[in-house]
Design a protein around this motif. Structure first.
Motif, short mmCIF file in Angstrom:
data_model
loop_
_atom_site.label_atom_id
_atom_site.label_comp_id
_atom_site.label_asym_id
_atom_site.label_seq_id
_atom_site.Cartn_x
_atom_site.Cartn_y
_atom_site.Cartn_z
N ARG A 125 45.16 36.68 30.22
CA ARG A 125 44.43 37.77 30.87
C ARG A 125 43.08 37.30 31.39
N ARG A 129 41.75 36.87 35.31
CA ARG A 129 40.52 37.45 35.85
C ARG A 129 39.68 36.38 36.56
N GLU A 132 41.30 35.60 39.78
CA GLU A 132 41.03 36.69 40.72
C GLU A 132 39.64 36.54 41.32
N ARG A 133 38.64 36.22 40.48
CA ARG A 133 37.28 36.03 40.99
C ARG A 133 37.23 34.88 41.98
N VAL A 136 38.73 36.10 45.22
CA VAL A 136 37.76 36.98 45.89
C VAL A 136 36.67 36.15 46.57
N ARG A 149 45.00 38.69 45.85
CA ARG A 149 43.98 39.34 45.04
C ARG A 149 44.59 40.49 44.22
N GLN A 150 45.41 41.29 44.86
CA GLN A 150 46.06 42.41 44.17
C GLN A 150 46.98 41.91 43.05
N ASN A 153 44.93 40.85 40.07
CA ASN A 153 44.34 42.03 39.43
C ASN A 153 45.37 42.73 38.56
N ARG A 154 46.56 42.97 39.10
CA ARG A 154 47.61 43.63 38.32
C ARG A 154 48.06 42.75 37.16
N SER A 156 46.38 40.56 35.40
CA SER A 156 45.46 40.58 34.27
C SER A 156 45.64 41.87 33.46
N ASP A 157 45.84 42.99 34.16
CA ASP A 157 46.12 44.24 33.45
C ASP A 157 47.42 44.14 32.65
#
Length: 188
Positions: A125, A129, A132-133, A136, A149-150, A153-154, A156-157
């Motif tokens: 996780r 993240r 993802e950073r 971005v 990116r999406q 994000n998903r 990591s959730d």
């Protein structure tokens, strides 16, 4: 692509550059290379997680995620190319709904702990993240599609949710944070 990796030690990176999939060379410190490296590290951590005991459905999901992360890494290595499809994001949304439905609502914060599989899912996780950073940051510098990116994000959730699922194997549970502030508030 089957014969592409015929030599691993090429020494072409000795000067601090690396080749992208479009045959351009960039600094190993570039935002693109950072994003590629973070995605690769995430995929490797998922490989470690797959060494643990888990339900077959969770294992199959993680293997599929590894394939999608390989697509994402390939897309990052070829500027302007699309390998990660938007349906991969939808698949994560579906998995999130499925596994989250099985869990009790959170009443408190949880620690990234529990059994080894859950703890490794939390590592995944946090690396997701970071990846993802990095994506971005790259997207602020270069034009990128929103799907990478999406997806991160998903993902990591989903790794948070899967950590909770994995903690419940064999009757376990989440490890709750013992907040002094919250404890004082409950006592007042």
């Amino acid at each position: 692509m089957g014969n592409r990796l015929t030599q691993i030690a090429t020494r072409t990176g000795d000067a601090g550059t690396t080749g992208l999939g479009d045959n351009t060379r960039v600094s190993k410190h570039s935002l693109r290379v950072h994003a590629m490296g973070d995605v690769d590290e995430l995929n490797s951590h998922i490989g470690v997680l797959l060494c643990e005991d888990m339900a077959d459905d969770v294992r199959a999901l993680l293997v599929e995620i590894q394939h999608q992360l390989f697509n994402l890494g390939g897309e990052l290595s070829i500027p302007g190319f699309e390998l990660l499809k938007s349906d991969a994001v939808l698949a994560l949304d579906e998995a999130l709904a499925t596994y989250n439905e099985q869990l009790p609502r959170l009443q408190e914060f949880i620690l990234p702990a529990g059994n080894r599989a859950a703890a490794q899912a939390h590592v995944c996780r946090t690396v997701a993240r970071r990846a993802e950073r990095a994506v971005v940051a790259l997207g602020l510098d270069e034009t990128l599609r929103e799907t990478p990116r999406q997806y991160l994000n998903r993902l990591s959730d989903l790794m948070f949710v899967l950590a909770r699922v994995l903690n419940r194997m064999n009757g376990g549970d989440d490890v709750y944070w013992k907040s002094e502030r919250l404890a004082r508030g409950a006592a007042e």
